[in-house]
Design a protein around this motif. Structure first.
Motif, PDB file in Angstrom:
ATOM      1  N   ALA A  83     -21.332  41.667-128.877  1.00 26.14           N
ATOM      2  CA  ALA A  83     -21.164  42.045-128.023  1.00 26.14           C
ATOM      3  C   ALA A  83     -22.222  39.864-127.460  1.00 26.14           C
ATOM      4  CB  ALA A  83     -23.004  42.794-128.239  1.00 26.14           C
ATOM      5  N   GLU A  84     -22.614  40.342-126.063  1.00 25.11           N
ATOM      6  CA  GLU A  84     -23.159  39.138-125.757  1.00 25.11           C
ATOM      7  C   GLU A  84     -24.720  39.281-126.290  1.00 25.11           C
ATOM      8  OE1 GLU A  84     -23.596  36.581-121.454  1.00 25.11           O
ATOM      9  OE2 GLU A  84     -22.021  38.525-122.344  1.00 25.11           O
ATOM     10  N   ILE A  85     -25.503  37.938-126.724  1.00 25.63           N
ATOM     11  CA  ILE A  85     -26.526  39.006-126.349  1.00 25.63           C
ATOM     12  C   ILE A  85     -27.416  37.902-124.786  1.00 25.63           C
ATOM     13  CG2 ILE A  85     -29.104  37.928-127.393  1.00 25.63           C
ATOM     14  CD1 ILE A  85     -27.445  36.683-129.701  1.00 25.63           C
ATOM     15  N   VAL A  86     -27.908  38.970-124.437  1.00 25.16           N
ATOM     16  CA  VAL A  86     -28.905  39.084-123.410  1.00 25.16           C
ATOM     17  C   VAL A  86     -29.909  38.378-123.212  1.00 25.16           C
ATOM     18  CG1 VAL A  86     -26.339  39.687-121.767  1.00 25.16           C
ATOM     19  CG2 VAL A  86     -28.739  40.945-121.940  1.00 25.16           C
ATOM     20  N   GLU A  87     -31.043  38.276-123.687  1.00 20.12           N
ATOM     21  CA  GLU A  87     -32.226  38.422-123.865  1.00 20.12           C
ATOM     22  C   GLU A  87     -33.027  39.189-124.776  1.00 20.12           C
ATOM     23  OE1 GLU A  87     -35.727  39.853-121.167  1.00 20.12           O
ATOM     24  OE2 GLU A  87     -34.403  41.128-121.239  1.00 20.12           O
ATOM     25  N   VAL A 127     -28.723  43.077-125.624  1.00 17.03           N
ATOM     26  CA  VAL A 127     -27.917  42.645-125.611  1.00 17.03           C
ATOM     27  C   VAL A 127     -26.539  43.556-124.490  1.00 17.03           C
ATOM     28  CG1 VAL A 127     -27.675  41.782-128.245  1.00 17.03           C
ATOM     29  CG2 VAL A 127     -26.848  45.228-127.024  1.00 17.03           C
ATOM     30  N   MET A 128     -24.738  42.940-124.417  1.00 19.80           N
ATOM     31  CA  MET A 128     -24.562  43.092-123.532  1.00 19.80           C
ATOM     32  C   MET A 128     -23.257  43.175-123.858  1.00 19.80           C
ATOM     33  SD  MET A 128     -23.695  41.729-119.738  1.00 19.80           S
ATOM     34  CE  MET A 128     -23.137  43.093-118.252  1.00 19.80           C
ATOM     35  N   ALA A 168     -21.648  48.434-121.644  1.00 20.03           N
ATOM     36  CA  ALA A 168     -22.908  49.030-121.600  1.00 20.03           C
ATOM     37  C   ALA A 168     -24.644  47.839-122.141  1.00 20.03           C
ATOM     38  CB  ALA A 168     -23.633  50.034-122.410  1.00 20.03           C
ATOM     39  N   THR A 169     -25.394  47.855-121.331  1.00 24.21           N
ATOM     40  CA  THR A 169     -26.627  47.154-121.838  1.00 24.21           C
ATOM     41  C   THR A 169     -27.363  47.773-122.939  1.00 24.21           C
ATOM     42  OG1 THR A 169     -25.931  45.993-119.989  1.00 24.21           O
ATOM     43  CG2 THR A 169     -28.328  45.354-120.984  1.00 24.21           C
ATOM     44  N   VAL A 170     -27.169  47.466-124.090  1.00 25.02           N
ATOM     45  CA  VAL A 170     -28.881  48.203-125.333  1.00 25.02           C
ATOM     46  C   VAL A 170     -29.883  47.359-125.628  1.00 25.02           C
ATOM     47  CG1 VAL A 170     -28.370  49.362-126.977  1.00 25.02           C
ATOM     48  CG2 VAL A 170     -26.180  49.315-125.648  1.00 25.02           C
ATOM     49  N   GLY A 228     -24.264  37.336-119.649  1.00 23.71           N
ATOM     50  CA  GLY A 228     -24.702  38.856-118.868  1.00 23.71           C
ATOM     51  C   GLY A 228     -23.596  39.537-118.226  1.00 23.71           C
ATOM     52  N   LEU A 229     -24.810  40.021-116.392  1.00 19.65           N
ATOM     53  CA  LEU A 229     -24.286  40.438-115.971  1.00 19.65           C
ATOM     54  C   LEU A 229     -23.274  39.876-114.518  1.00 19.65           C
ATOM     55  CD1 LEU A 229     -23.353  42.947-114.413  1.00 19.65           C
ATOM     56  CD2 LEU A 229     -25.555  42.645-113.071  1.00 19.65           C
TER      57      LEU A 229
END
Length: 440
Positions: A18-22, A40-41, A45-47, A218-219
């Motif tokens: 998963a990608e760390i987005v924040e 994470v994304m 999904a974004t979780v 992220g998105l």
């Protein structure tokens, strides 16, 4: 003091990273149980990751935008009592740890307050994400904006409230982790009435040499990948035609004036959608998907229309499923509903998938002509440009008419120029004679 580690969760079947987005906290921050630490994304999904314990952040392992394997240690905390009996150095060996772990603040909002049954909040996280107790409110009302380049952290719902109230979040102090702005902070600012009034000045700005650098994550990264893939794989043909919508605008105004209180106001989009449905009957392969790896076209009887929608999180494409079974008013209600839940972050994955053709519109910002990018694996996208009053020669004289261009793109591997023209000309005829939209 003991160590407690948090690993990258398994957020779905078949997901290996998963990608760390924040990051919503920084090293040294004291956090309570259930405080949100990161977002994470994945492709699905974004979780948000909550803290299962109370303690102090001792390490954040991974940069924003980094793809991190499931099971790798991403957060370490110092806690009172016993930790979770995991050797930190051994568990963190899977992930390269920066020499000076730190927070890179990012203005992209995470998906908060979403409906717990919708897939954007992964089912695997539901059990570990109870409703957090409200943090003590720290009432701080600054009289000056944040430092240059400092971006305020806030959830989409807080940003929406601030925008509706005409408040710049740069002027609001945050009491949440890493200075995150909460609803209580916004309430305190509004109660204080300390709105900043811009000062008029005729001074000339000095020469500016600053450069702002931000990472595509992220998105926004997903959007970039999809657009690049579509443009590199699909040979686009764009067809532009002008449409006289003078009669349609008269009808739309009449219908809105006759509406009962509480009914959704009609924009031009439901009329265009209805015209697309009727035009697809003449060119049925317009409502299709092309699998270019298998060289197979799937032509659908149904017309599921995706509508490109700008949100605080980026571009989303909610889908009006079975548009062929909806009238103009039903289409208007569904468009309004989908746009609302897309912008407040509560839209589900099912409502974002399954489109067979896409409608793109920038409203009054639509310009004269555009070159919309096809939403792969679809084979067509209809672009609506702005309506403008232009002189049109009719019956021996120039008269003012309301003109709107349609700028539409097609996959030239499947749709020939003739088919594209037939499809758009049918839409043009229906919009210029809007009574036909209500005749089967």
């Amino acid at each position: 003091m003991a160590r407690h580690t948090i690993k990258m969760p398994d957020v779905g079947e078949g997901i290996t990273e998963a990608e760390i987005v924040e990051w919503t906290v920084a090293v040294g921050d004291f956090v309570k149980e259930d405080d949100i630490l990161a977002a994470v994304m994945t492709d699905k999904a974004t979780v948000e990751i909550p803290s299962p314990v109370t303690g102090t952040i001792s390490a954040l392992n991974g940069d924003l935008g980094a793809m991190t394997p499931v099971g790798s240690v991403i957060i370490e905390l110092e806690v009172d009592g016993d930790g979770n009996s995991v050797d930190v150095e051994e568990a963190a060996a899977d992930v390269p740890v920066p020499e000076n772990p730190s927070v890179v603040e990012d203005s992209k909002p995470s998906v908060r307050d979403a409906d717990p049954k919708e897939p954007l909040q992964a089912a695997a996280m539901e059990a570990m994400t109870p409703v957090a107790a409200p943090l003590p409110t720290r009432v701080v009302v600054p009289s000056a904006p944040r430092a240059v380049g400092e971006k305020p952290l806030a959830s989409p719902s807080v940003r929406r409230r601030a925008m509706d109230a005409g408040v710049r979040l740069a002027y609001v102090a945050g009491s949440g982790p890493a200075g995150r702005i909460t609803h209580s902070d916004l309430d305190a600012y509004l109660d204080g009435g300390n709105a900043v009034t811009p000062q008029l000045s005729v001074a000339i700005d000095p020469i500016k040499t600053g450069v702002e650098e931000w990472k595509v994550i992220g998105l926004r990264r997903k959007i970039a990948e999809r657009m690049q893939d579509a443009k590199s794989r699909i040979p686009h043909i764009t067809y532009v035609e002008e449409v006289d919508v003078s009669e349609l605008e008269k009808l739309r105004k009449h219908m809105n004036d006759a509406d009962k209180a509480g009914q959704v106001k009609l924009t031009i989009l439901p009329f265009v959608m209805r015209a697309m449905v009727l035009a697809a009957r003449e060119v049925p392969k317009i409502s299709a998907h092309f699998d270019d790896e298998q060289n197979v076209v799937k032509q659908y009887e149904a017309v599921h229309i995706g509508m490109a929608t700008q949100t605080d999180s980026g571009l989303m494409v909610p889908v009006v499923h079975h548009a062929e079974a909806r009238g103009v008013r039903a289409l208007a209600e569904e468009i309004s509903r989908l746009a609302g839940i897309a912008r407040d972050g509560s839209i589900t994955r099912e409502e974002l998938t399954g489109s067979t053709i896409t409608l793109s519109s920038l409203g009054a910002m639509g310009g004269i002509v555009s070159t919309p990018v096809i939403n792969s694996p679809e084979v067509a996208i209809v672009g609506v440009n702005k309506i403008a009053v232009r002189p049109v020669y009719l019956d021996g004289a120039f008269v003012p008419r309301q003109i709107m261009n349609l700028s539409s793109s097609f996959d030239h591997r499947i749709i020939d120029g003739w088919d594209a023209a037939v499809f758009i000309q049918k839409i043009k005829s229906l919009l210029e004679h809007p009574a036909l939209l209500f005749v089967e």
